[in-house]
Design a protein around this motif. Structure first.
Motif, PDB file in Angstrom:
ATOM      1  N   TYR A   6       0.828  -1.211   0.000  1.00 20.18           N
ATOM      2  CA  TYR A   6       0.000   0.000   0.000  1.00 20.18           C
ATOM      3  C   TYR A   6       0.860   1.259   0.000  1.00 20.18           C
ATOM      4  CZ  TYR A   6      -3.957  -3.073   0.890  1.00 20.18           C
ATOM      5  OH  TYR A   6      -4.908  -4.056   0.795  1.00 20.18           O
ATOM      6  N   TRP A   9       1.860   1.614  -3.614  1.00 18.26           N
ATOM      7  CA  TRP A   9       0.757   2.089  -4.458  1.00 18.26           C
ATOM      8  C   TRP A   9       0.369   3.527  -4.119  1.00 18.26           C
ATOM      9  CZ3 TRP A   9      -2.463  -3.025  -3.760  1.00 18.26           C
ATOM     10  CH2 TRP A   9      -1.923  -4.005  -4.588  1.00 18.26           C
ATOM     11  N   GLY A  10       0.591   3.898  -2.870  1.00 21.27           N
ATOM     12  CA  GLY A  10       0.226   5.251  -2.467  1.00 21.27           C
ATOM     13  C   GLY A  10       1.270   6.285  -2.844  1.00 21.27           C
ATOM     14  N   SER A  11       2.489   5.827  -3.143  1.00 23.64           N
ATOM     15  CA  SER A  11       3.547   6.803  -3.451  1.00 23.64           C
ATOM     16  C   SER A  11       3.905   6.815  -4.926  1.00 23.64           C
ATOM     17  CB  SER A  11       4.822   6.502  -2.653  1.00 23.64           C
ATOM     18  OG  SER A  11       4.603   5.669  -1.570  1.00 23.64           O
ATOM     19  N   SER A  12       3.291   5.937  -5.703  1.00 24.61           N
ATOM     20  CA  SER A  12       3.718   5.815  -7.103  1.00 24.61           C
ATOM     21  C   SER A  12       2.548   6.024  -8.044  1.00 24.61           C
ATOM     22  CB  SER A  12       4.275   4.415  -7.336  1.00 24.61           C
ATOM     23  OG  SER A  12       3.211   3.479  -7.242  1.00 24.61           O
ATOM     24  N   GLY A  13       2.868   6.006  -9.310  1.00 22.44           N
ATOM     25  CA  GLY A  13       1.816   5.920 -10.323  1.00 22.44           C
ATOM     26  C   GLY A  13       1.061   7.201 -10.542  1.00 22.44           C
ATOM     27  N   ARG A  17      -1.079  12.902 -12.752  1.00 20.11           N
ATOM     28  CA  ARG A  17      -1.381  14.011 -11.841  1.00 20.11           C
ATOM     29  C   ARG A  17      -0.167  14.908 -11.617  1.00 20.11           C
ATOM     30  NH1 ARG A  17      -6.316  12.511  -7.666  1.00 20.11           N
ATOM     31  NH2 ARG A  17      -7.726  11.967  -9.334  1.00 20.11           N
ATOM     32  N   SER A 107     -14.375   2.419 -11.677  1.00 19.02           N
ATOM     33  CA  SER A 107     -13.218   1.990 -10.882  1.00 19.02           C
ATOM     34  C   SER A 107     -13.647   1.038  -9.771  1.00 19.02           C
ATOM     35  CB  SER A 107     -12.497   3.199 -10.290  1.00 19.02           C
ATOM     36  OG  SER A 107     -13.387   3.930  -9.464  1.00 19.02           O
ATOM     37  N   SER A 108     -14.698   1.391  -9.048  1.00 12.97           N
ATOM     38  CA  SER A 108     -15.093   0.486  -7.970  1.00 12.97           C
ATOM     39  C   SER A 108     -15.748  -0.767  -8.539  1.00 12.97           C
ATOM     40  CB  SER A 108     -15.969   1.185  -6.931  1.00 12.97           C
ATOM     41  OG  SER A 108     -17.265   1.407  -7.391  1.00 12.97           O
ATOM     42  N   ALA A 111     -12.718  -2.921  -9.204  1.00 12.15           N
ATOM     43  CA  ALA A 111     -12.108  -3.438  -7.974  1.00 12.15           C
ATOM     44  C   ALA A 111     -12.982  -4.548  -7.389  1.00 12.15           C
ATOM     45  CB  ALA A 111     -11.915  -2.314  -6.960  1.00 12.15           C
ATOM     46  N   GLU A 133      -4.651   1.493 -13.584  1.00 15.66           N
ATOM     47  CA  GLU A 133      -5.220   1.025 -12.315  1.00 15.66           C
ATOM     48  C   GLU A 133      -5.611  -0.456 -12.359  1.00 15.66           C
ATOM     49  OE1 GLU A 133      -3.967   4.068 -11.193  1.00 15.66           O
ATOM     50  OE2 GLU A 133      -5.246   3.452  -9.533  1.00 15.66           O
ATOM     51  N   ILE A 136      -3.356  -2.650 -10.347  1.00 14.76           N
ATOM     52  CA  ILE A 136      -3.513  -2.580  -8.893  1.00 14.76           C
ATOM     53  C   ILE A 136      -4.723  -3.384  -8.437  1.00 14.76           C
ATOM     54  CG2 ILE A 136      -4.062  -0.975  -7.008  1.00 14.76           C
ATOM     55  CD1 ILE A 136      -2.146   0.972  -8.279  1.00 14.76           C
ATOM     56  N   TYR A 137      -5.825  -3.259  -9.166  1.00 12.70           N
ATOM     57  CA  TYR A 137      -7.027  -4.014  -8.770  1.00 12.70           C
ATOM     58  C   TYR A 137      -6.768  -5.523  -8.850  1.00 12.70           C
ATOM     59  CZ  TYR A 137      -9.222   0.551  -9.612  1.00 12.70           C
ATOM     60  OH  TYR A 137      -9.531   1.882  -9.606  1.00 12.70           O
ATOM     61  N   GLN A 140      -4.430  -6.477  -5.992  1.00 14.74           N
ATOM     62  CA  GLN A 140      -5.193  -6.425  -4.744  1.00 14.74           C
ATOM     63  C   GLN A 140      -6.034  -7.699  -4.594  1.00 14.74           C
ATOM     64  OE1 GLN A 140      -5.273  -4.483  -2.132  1.00 14.74           O
ATOM     65  NE2 GLN A 140      -7.162  -5.166  -1.167  1.00 14.74           N
TER      66      GLN A 140
END
Lengths: 394, 394
Positions: A6, A9-13, A17, A107-108, A111, A133, A136-137, A140
């Motif tokens: 996590y 995934w939270g610091s990359s990609g 943006r 997206s959801s 997932a 994404e 990642i899904y 996950q």
């Protein structure tokens, strides 16, 4: 203990943006009219009037308590019935409300359905290029994403697909109209994929599901037909978002539809409900899901995207850039002159043109230009593109 | 392959919704005024006027494209700043926008933070009784939920808590005001918990995080003080929802706040962003998050719940039922006469009173009555309760 995945995934990609943030900073220096930001795929045309009319009526006629109360996790019965009816009438596949699960956008939906259909150690194939994404899904869900490169026209390369299918394959993700290429899969391609999957599923003795991610379904230009994959292949889960068709990406409204004839339909339904619950979803906005359901088949004024598409495609092609002619979505996929997309993006940046390297989409050698921007921005950017073309000797 | 755990979670645990559905069916037979449905904890009072004023202003003054576009995943900068400022000013803990992550209500805050703080094989303790979804979020995160029974007054039983702490404990979930008991943890209880956790964390050599789930914070009656746990214990993540305070459960607006001084703050932040992404979240409604941010500290007219609480508590106590006097939330927790909560619920059902067995909340022997209903429903139900009391010889 904080799981490393996590943190990663939270610091990359955040390539896209970050580029957009750079653009905003740069605009402060040279003026916003001199930054040609084509990074973000966010709708730039107004939601249709009907949406606001419905919203207005709901807010005036439904009591606030009722309008803003919990909806059932799968969605309001009336909304699910409306979606099922619309799909049935539009595409000729018989859906019932029991196939429809409302989600916070595509997206959801992705997932949830990937969690519901994949077990630890299985593989999901994806036709590249693809929306990052997905990876990642899939991870996950405990699976591995396997890229299947498309052919030069961004249609399926059947031999490449067959080569990647193994008994571990449980899912194939297909996104048509495609982000980032703008390509629409032809009916023949879909037929061929369906045939191949049926053959392989029989061979492996287990189903292979298609997850059809179609937020851009209505954004097509000219006479292009977007084949409705569930009509070709029973084991398809259709994922849809109102973000693009109604220009409402910030309100997170979408759904997934299990094909009524899919293998293990009832278990899949239970698993969708279970995965939605486990991922922390309670319900989609009670107000917005009702408004969206009344706008099925309605779209924002897509012709503006077409104007942008025509201008960007023809002008850049005329300058010598090699572009895929996009049939749908709002992206132009450009072959990076010299083959190095990162270098091309840097050179473009020097001219205040911001585009995204295809590497982010599993397709190095290309860059993505999002033309969902004011028409004028495209027009004003052309001299900078021209200078770029000259620099590359096109 | 469809994972069994999702099938199980998708087919089970719907006790409350099933009871409510039974109530709706029963209402068709005996008339809605003769069914005393106290099953669902859904707000029954109107959202505050201010919320609609803000919404109206936003819809009239912000362009539709901007109002409904994507927000950053963590929330709009202005919204996060407003939340940080409100928490800082109200509770005296110095938050910055970088601590605030907007979520789809408290449920998604919990799913995200438990994924972000727990690794496979770890344990989350929870003070029982508790909201049943916690178990699913913990198991989804790869952990195990361990129940710690409270004392008779539904305050923490420190010895019981200490007995369950092990080196595998990474998280404690605390929900005060509590669903289903209505109890509010006293400042002394919170101090004692903090002291114990600090001691144990030092002993184990790793942090133990408190996840404070506080959607009912504003729903308290009389002079009760709800201690703000992050002010007592640095390693606290505060999870909040606007569902109850603003009566907007269907619109899914909430946030989580990492304590600025928590251990591994930056990794935890990255993990929150990563987990949010992996669970399929993109952003909270761009429109609603702005409206909610302007209503921080505002609530619906809570006094109506207090009227309900007074009536239900005093009438049932007078009849001989043993009720926990609720200081907060909108639930009355009743000791089942005879000790069998399932049997009590069945007997109540025969009189068209619908309440939920405490078993669902890790607390058999009790039943939950949700008094967030029209005042009149409570009044009309009293003869039926009286008959029930007589049947039990109270």
């Amino acid at each position: 203990m904080i799981p490393k995945k996590y943190i990663t995934w939270g610091s990359s990609g955040a390539v896209i943006r970050e580029l957009a943030a750079y653009g905003a900073e740069r605009a402060k220096v040279v003026g916003p009219e001199n930054v040609y930001d084509f990074t973000i795929g966010s709708p730039s045309i107004e939601p249709p009037k009907k949406f606001f009319d419905v919203l207005d009526r709901l807010m005036k006629t439904v009591s606030p308590i009722e309008l803003h109360t919990y909806a059932p996790a799968a969605g309001l019965e009336s909304v699910r019935a409306a979606v099922a009816k619309y799909l049935t009438e539009t595409f000729g596949v018989q859906y019932s409300p029991n196939d429809i699960y409302m989600t916070h956008g595509a997206s959801s939906a992705l997932a949830i359905i990937l969690a519901a259909l994949m077990s630890e150690g299985e593989e999901a194939l994806v036709l590249a290029p693809y929306f990052p994404e997905y990876k990642i899904y899939v991870e996950q869900a405990g699976g591995t994403l396997i890229e299947v490169p498309c052919d030069e026209d961004f249609q399926v390369d059947l031999a490449a697909l067959e080569a990647k299918l193994t008994p571990k394959t449980s899912v194939i993700i297909i996104n048509s109209p495609n982000n980032p290429s703008g390509a629409v899969l032809s009916p023949d391609s879909v037929k061929a994929i369906a045939e191949l999957l049926n053959k392989k599923a029989a061979e492996y003795g287990h189903p292979i599901y298609i997850v059809a991610d179609e937020p851009y379904r209505e954004l097509v230009y000219g006479d292009v037909e977007v084949p409705f994959i569930p009509a070709y292949y029973d084991n398809t889960v259709y994922c849809y978002s109102f973000s693009k068709s109604l220009s409402l990406p910030g309100e997170r409204i979408g759904f997934l539809a299990l094909s009524p004839k899919m293998t293990e339909h009832d278990n899949a339904w239970a698993a969708v409900c279970g995965a939605g619950r486990a991922l922390g979803y309670v319900c989609v906005s009670t107000m917005f899901q009702q408004a969206a359901a009344e706008c099925l088949g309605v779209t924002a004024d897509i012709s503006k995207y077409d104007d942008n598409r025509q201008l960007a495609y023809s002008a850049l092609s005329d300058m010598g850039f090699n572009c895929v002619k996009p049939d749908g979505a709002f992206y132009l996929f450009i072959k990076a002159p010299g083959g190095d997309s990162q270098a091309f993006c840097r050179k473009a940046m020097e001219k205040d043109i911001l585009v995204v390297p295809g590497d982010a989409f599993g397709c190095p050698g290309y860059v993505r230009l999002a033309y969902c921007v004011p028409f004028d921005r495209i027009k004003r950017s052309l001299p900078a593109f021209k200078a770029l073309a000259e620099e590359y000797g096109l």
